[in-house]
Design an enzyme around this catalytic site. Structure first.
Site, short mmCIF file in Angstrom:
data_model
loop_
_atom_site.label_atom_id
_atom_site.label_comp_id
_atom_site.label_asym_id
_atom_site.label_seq_id
_atom_site.Cartn_x
_atom_site.Cartn_y
_atom_site.Cartn_z
N HIS A 483 0.82 -1.22 0.00
CA HIS A 483 0.00 0.00 0.00
C HIS A 483 0.85 1.26 0.00
O HIS A 483 0.33 2.37 -0.22
CB HIS A 483 -0.93 -0.01 1.22
N ASP A 487 -2.15 2.30 -4.56
CA ASP A 487 -3.36 2.77 -3.90
C ASP A 487 -4.47 1.74 -4.03
O ASP A 487 -4.44 0.87 -4.93
CB ASP A 487 -3.83 4.10 -4.52
#
Length: 512
Positions: A483, A487
């Site tokens: 992450h 995204d």
């Protein structure tokens, strides 16, 4: 006639740039390990070549004396270029020559050939000696397997270079050895006299700097992290080329409890509670192989360093299954390989990576490295543990080419024949737990990659199709991603694109 005899006596064996892999046509001379006049043994590393993908050590093809060096360090050479030559007839002096012999072998005895630890690949500086397939006195043929070496990445079998009799075993099972160390000696010919000396057990080697004391500055990302953690270079063991400290080494040192404080107490270690006496007799303690230790360390490092998250979806496999059923016989007849699911999945992944390049990238310090190619790693379970061979440039391959390469890598994995080059450079990984019956799981990233796709069992389930309930062969898909770089929107979009390509295979043909 005298000139001809002289020419024969001074005949030299050429050293040339070996084939460096698909699409690699040139390399740079990084370092010569020998200089003209030095004695060398067969298979001893002579020179290190650097390409844009890997580092390769070129071994001596024969024993003798390095006669000439034709290309200097720093120069760029192509495959097949002459690097130098080795003078024939000037055999290298064995390292053990100065030591007193246990029992002299008669002068008429056959020539003794030393079997050395081969070079295992980039960043692999040591191996563990596994079980010996022979013992002193055994007669072997050329290419018979002598012993298996285990590194932290793969297992490697060492074959006999000649036919003869094993006269000495220099390393015991479990010993740690480095490239170039003596493993055993073989007397050429069938009538060789066996030394009465007991099999040698490797003496503990003194600690030495990696790769003959040659050091490299830490990688930029590693140097930055060491500065942040207050660590010095001598507190971190480097696993990179020529002992270079990499980011993963710093993370491993931190995880191991290495601290900047001089008097810092070691990190607490979990101590196993003693088993009850009635249970202890039924337990078996087995030392982890180097490969298993590395798998454990790398998976834990991935969890510690990445902001790992998993997103899920499901795919209706009926279109792919119908396509396979219709064309599997024609496909196999034309291409000589069965039409499986991995070809479709790999092709769908490469299409999605083009649209969402962040999933194909990696983080290096404060930089993001975007890969304009797709080297897809395919996780394969072997008797010795999980390995991830790589299908290189999968984005440029057809489904048939992908199936052939995956089949080839799978066979090499099961047979323990995977090389270091087969497992380096992956940009994205696929893990198929479905072959073992897994219905749902969250795969762990193969660091430093930013994405891994988990495939699962195909199971018939009721689903709504155009307002009607139908039984369809469904598969859950899981995308684990970093992450920090990917995204949520990108991860979900990537997985949806894979799903769309599989449920409508025409999209792969039309590049949609």
């Amino acid at each position: 006639m005298a000139l001809k005899r002289k020419e024969i006596e001074t005949m030299a064996t050429e050293i040339r740039v070996p084939t460096l892999g698909e699409s690699v046509t040139e390399a740079t001379i990084a370092q010569w390990f020998k200089k003209p006049g030095d004695a060398v043994n067969a298979d001893e590393p002579l020179v290190e070549l650097e390409t844009d993908k890997v580092t390769v050590e070129v071994p001596a093809p024969v024993s003798g004396k390095l006669d000439s060096i034709d290309v200097k360090e720093g120069e760029t050479v192509e495959v097949g270029t002459l690097l130098g030559s080795i003078a024939a007839g000037a055999a290298a002096v064995p390292a053990a020559a100065a030591a007193p012999a246990a029992k002299a072998v008669p002068a008429a005895a056959a020539e003794t050939v030393e079997v050395l630890v081969p070079t295992a690949g980039e960043s692999v500086t040591e191996a563990e000696v596994g079980e010996w397939s022979v013992k002193v006195g055994d007669v072997v043929k050329a290419d018979d397997i002598l012993v298996e070496l285990e590194t932290d990445k793969a297992a490697q079998e060492v074959p006999s270079p000649v036919a003869g009799t094993v006269v000495e075993i220099a390393q015991a099972t479990g010993a740690t050895v480095e490239p170039g160390n003596l493993l055993c000696k073989i007397a050429k010919g069938e009538g060789a006299v066996v030394s009465a000396a007991a099999p040698a057990v490797a003496a503990p080697a003194a600690s030495a700097p990696s790769l003959s004391g040659i050091s490299m500055p830490a990688a930029p990302s590693a140097a930055k992290m060491m500065a942040e953690k207050g660590l010095s270079a001598d507190q971190v063991a480097g696993s990179g080329k020529r002992g270079q400290v990499l980011k993963g080494d710093v993370l491993a040192a931190v995880a191991a409890g290495v601290s900047a404080a001089p008097a810092a107490s070691p990190a607490p270690v979990a101590i196993r509670a003693a088993s009850a006496p009635t249970d202890e007799v039924r337990e078996e303690r087995v030392r982890m192989t180097k490969l298993r230790q590395t798998i454990a360390r790398r998976l834990k490092d991935a969890q510690n360093s990445a902001a790992m998250l998993t997103t899920y979806n499901e795919v209706d496999m009926k279109p792919i299954m119908d396509l396979r059923k219709q064309y599997k016989d024609i496909f196999e007849k034309k291409h000589g390989v069965k039409l499986g699911f991995m070809g479709f999945f790999t092709k769908a992944i490469t299409h999605a990576l083009k649209e969402i390049p962040a999933v194909n990238a990696e983080i290096d310090g404060t930089d993001i490295i975007y890969k304009n190619y797709a080297h897809i790693g395919v996780a394969v379970g072997t008797p010795k543990g999980l390995v991830v061979p790589v299908v290189r440039d999968a984005d440029q391959m057809s489904i048939a080419e992908i199936e052939k390469e995956i089949g080839n890598l799978g066979r090499k994995g099961r047979d323990g024949k995977l090389s270091m080059a087969d497992m380096q450079g992956g940009t994205f990984t696929v893990s198929n737990g479905g072959v073992y019956g897994s219905l749902m799981s969250s795969p762990i990233l193969n660091s430093p990659q930013s994405g891994i796709l988990g495939m699962h069992k195909i199971q018939e389930r009721p689903v709504a199709i155009n307002g009607q309930v139908e039984i369809r062969p469904m598969m859950y898909l899981a995308l684990s991603y970093d992450h920090r770089i990917v995204d949520g929107k990108e991860a979900v979009t990537f997985l949806v694109r894979v799903k769309e390509s599989l449920e409508d295979p025409q999209r792969l043909i039309l590049d949609l």
